[in-house]
Design an enzyme around this catalytic site. Structure first.
Site, PDB file in Angstrom:
ATOM      1  N   THR A 169      18.938  54.119  30.825  1.00 52.92           N
ATOM      2  CA  THR A 169      19.345  53.722  29.468  1.00 52.92           C
ATOM      3  C   THR A 169      18.421  52.621  28.942  1.00 52.92           C
ATOM      4  OG1 THR A 169      21.639  54.274  29.981  1.00 52.92           O
ATOM      5  CG2 THR A 169      21.273  52.806  28.102  1.00 52.92           C
ATOM      6  N   ASN A 227      20.978  67.029  30.452  1.00 51.07           N
ATOM      7  CA  ASN A 227      21.870  66.661  31.553  1.00 51.07           C
ATOM      8  C   ASN A 227      23.157  67.484  31.622  1.00 51.07           C
ATOM      9  OD1 ASN A 227      21.849  64.837  29.136  1.00 51.07           O
ATOM     10  ND2 ASN A 227      23.886  64.390  29.908  1.00 51.07           N
ATOM     11  N   GLN A 276      16.638  63.630  34.255  1.00 55.25           N
ATOM     12  CA  GLN A 276      17.180  64.765  35.009  1.00 55.25           C
ATOM     13  C   GLN A 276      16.101  65.593  35.728  1.00 55.25           C
ATOM     14  OE1 GLN A 276      20.249  65.320  35.847  1.00 55.25           O
ATOM     15  NE2 GLN A 276      21.258  63.853  34.503  1.00 55.25           N
ATOM     16  N   SER A 313      15.302  57.398  36.241  1.00 54.98           N
ATOM     17  CA  SER A 313      16.408  56.574  36.734  1.00 54.98           C
ATOM     18  C   SER A 313      16.638  56.879  38.215  1.00 54.98           C
ATOM     19  CB  SER A 313      17.666  56.877  35.918  1.00 54.98           C
ATOM     20  OG  SER A 313      18.762  56.201  36.480  1.00 54.98           O
ATOM     21  N   HIS A 339      19.085  56.490  40.403  1.00 53.70           N
ATOM     22  CA  HIS A 339      20.318  57.005  41.030  1.00 53.70           C
ATOM     23  C   HIS A 339      20.512  58.507  40.864  1.00 53.70           C
ATOM     24  CE1 HIS A 339      23.260  57.225  37.523  1.00 53.70           C
ATOM     25  NE2 HIS A 339      22.282  56.526  36.967  1.00 53.70           N
ATOM     26  N   THR A 381      13.609  38.407  36.598  1.00 55.09           N
ATOM     27  CA  THR A 381      13.164  38.485  37.988  1.00 55.09           C
ATOM     28  C   THR A 381      13.372  39.886  38.537  1.00 55.09           C
ATOM     29  OG1 THR A 381      13.745  36.167  38.248  1.00 55.09           O
ATOM     30  CG2 THR A 381      13.477  37.441  40.286  1.00 55.09           C
ATOM     31  N   CYS A 411      29.038  59.973  30.381  1.00 55.97           N
ATOM     32  CA  CYS A 411      29.179  59.048  29.269  1.00 55.97           C
ATOM     33  C   CYS A 411      29.934  59.672  28.109  1.00 55.97           C
ATOM     34  CB  CYS A 411      27.800  58.600  28.790  1.00 55.97           C
ATOM     35  SG  CYS A 411      26.733  58.145  30.141  1.00 55.97           S
TER      36      CYS A 411
HETATM   37  N1  PLP Z   1      19.179  60.116  30.237  1.00 51.73           N
HETATM   38  C1  PLP Z   1      19.737  61.176  30.832  1.00 51.73           C
HETATM   39  C2  PLP Z   1      19.209  62.535  30.516  1.00 51.73           C
HETATM   40  C3  PLP Z   1      20.790  61.025  31.732  1.00 51.73           C
HETATM   41  O1  PLP Z   1      21.336  62.100  32.300  1.00 51.73           O
HETATM   42  C4  PLP Z   1      21.261  59.712  32.002  1.00 51.73           C
HETATM   43  C5  PLP Z   1      22.402  59.507  32.905  1.00 51.73           C
HETATM   44  O2  PLP Z   1      23.219  60.392  33.110  1.00 51.73           O
HETATM   45  C6  PLP Z   1      20.628  58.625  31.374  1.00 51.73           C
HETATM   46  C7  PLP Z   1      19.594  58.868  30.497  1.00 51.73           C
HETATM   47  C8  PLP Z   1      21.065  57.236  31.633  1.00 51.73           C
HETATM   48  O3  PLP Z   1      20.588  56.784  32.872  1.00 51.73           O
HETATM   49  P1  PLP Z   1      21.249  55.515  33.563  1.00 51.73           P
HETATM   50  O4  PLP Z   1      22.575  55.942  34.082  1.00 51.73           O
HETATM   51  O5  PLP Z   1      20.308  55.142  34.667  1.00 51.73           O
HETATM   52  O6  PLP Z   1      21.347  54.458  32.534  1.00 51.73           O
END
Ligand code: PLP
Length: 394
Positions: free
Chosen positions: A74, A152, A186, A206, A208, A244, A332
């Site tokens: 994000t 996603n 993704q 990202s 995770h 940091t 989300c």
């Molecule tokens: N963009 C996409 C396509 C995502 O699927 C996600 C999370 O599901 C994000 C951005 C946001 O990533 P983060 O959870 O690391 O903020």
């Protein structure tokens, strides 16, 4: 108490790989200096930071000074969008798509509220934009195009390379350059990402989503890109992302990206096989379903299915009682009501959209997981349908 657990929500987040944890561990208690410090403690962490940056740069075919560590996908998306438009003297035009993650959509809506103009491109029934639509949308004052690599919710892959090639061609004859950003959250760790082939100026990842911890992201920014920070403070990350650096997580994302890239083909084959097994099983065992998006035009680990006459949320709750974790799409999106903006853009009828579930596979899933879901899912769907006022069994 439900013993069996099946995790099919890998697009929401993944477990952290044990090898990644092992690599990170020393940086919590043994090597803990501030990377900006000049003493030996600082130099040690600075070295880890540089090595991690170098590893990611090399895997993306980028230069080391084009890689910026951030707090998450994000944040990378926000820096890319506001960072580019903030360099402009006038409030220009941005092009994006109707199916972006909220991490792109909401910044774009914020821009609109502040006098910028944004075009949201339509998608076809598989969730893919048309290059022609994008060409038509370009204006004299267009400053940024932001198109996600893969969606996603349904996995739809967008024609990033074609967009990049087109923008490079027209940029050669334009006074103001159009920058090109892709949200590759993704696809990072799932397909080979080469920023030179994709011809992007900015790219978001990202950790995770590919077995690194939550709370660490990367933004690739092509050398020479005119971009401003959106937060201010120290000079870390070349002052584009002050604060940091979180060295254990930086080490973690680099290790996870390295592992993922070393096993791309094998992992892809594995998740594709399991996804197709589940898809075929659902088609065979459950009537009145729709597969949203086309597997051929999507990444291999996502299966989005609408179960007609029932609510996706109700199905998720029931599946959870059997230990099965899936999702209605974007984590989300929960609580926003009105259904999925992605399925809406794909013109899935509202009733089918309400009954949509996303199953997303990862490399720890097994055939046994698929068999278990195919055992529990049909009876769960049937149970919910029998309670549904709109369901008529013929
Ligand atoms: N963009 C996409 C396509 C995502 O699927 C996600 C999370 O599901 C994000 C951005 C946001 O990533 P983060 O959870 O690391 O903020």
């Amino acid at each position: 108490m439900q013993e069996k657990k099946v995790y099919l929500d890998n697009s929401a987040t993944t477990i952290v790989n044990a090898e990644v944890i092992k690599e990170m561990e020393p940086y919590f208690s043994d090597i803990y200096g501030n990377a900006a410090s000049i003493h030996s403690f600082g130099r040690q962490t600075k070295k880890a930071l540089n090595n991690s940056r170098e590893k990611i740069a090399s895997l993306l075919n980028a230069n080391i000074d084009e890689i910026f560590f951030t707090g998450c996908g994000t944040e990378s998306d926000n820096i890319a969008i506001f960072g580019i438009v903030n360099t402009q003297d006038t409030k220009g035009h941005v092009i994006t798509t109707k199916i972006e993650h909220h991490a792109v959509l909401y910044p774009c809506q914020h821009l609109e509220k502040n006098g910028y103009s944004v075009t949201y491109l339509d998608v076809d029934k598989d969730g893919v934009i048309s290059l022609n639509d994008l060409k038509q949308a370009i204006r004299e004052d267009t400053v940024l195009v932001s198109v996600m690599h893969a969606n996603n919710e349904v996995g739809a892959i967008q024609p990033i390379e074609e967009i990049g090639t087109y923008l490079q061609t027209i940029n050669a004859n334009r006074k103001n350059k159009i920058y090109f950003h892709t949200d590759a959250v993704q696809t990072a760790g799932k397909v080979c990402l080469n920023v030179k082939t994709l011809k992007v100026d900015l790219l978001t990842m990202s950790g995770h989503k590919f077995y690194a911890p939550k709370g660490i992201g990367v933004l690739y920014v092509r050398k020479g890109t005119k971009i401003e920070p959106i937060t201010f403070g120290g000079s870390q990350e070349n002052a584009l992302r002050p604060g940091t650096e979180n060295i254990p997580y930086v080490v973690g994302i680099a290790k996870a990206f390295d592992i993922a890239n070393a096993n791309l083909e094998e992992n892809d084959k594995h998740v594709l096989f399991l996804r197709e097994q589940l898809k075929e099983g659902i088609i065979k065992k459950i009537p009145e379903i729709i597969v949203n998006g086309s597997g051929n035009r999507a990444i291999s680990n996502i299966l989005n299915v609408s179960f007609k006459y029932i609510e996706g949320e109700a199905l998720l709750v029931m599946l959870d009682m059997y230990g099965i974790a899936a999702s209605t799409g974007s984590a989300c999106a929960i609580g926003f009501g009105g259904g999925s903006h992605v399925l809406q853009a794909m013109r899935v009828d509202p009733v089918s959209a309400q009954g949509a579930i996303r199953f997303s596979f990862g490399h720890y899933n097994t055939q046994d997981d698929v068999d278990y879901v195919l055992e529990q899912l049909p009876k769960t769907v049937e149970k919910l349908r029998l309670m549904s006022p709109v369901y008529k069994k013929f």
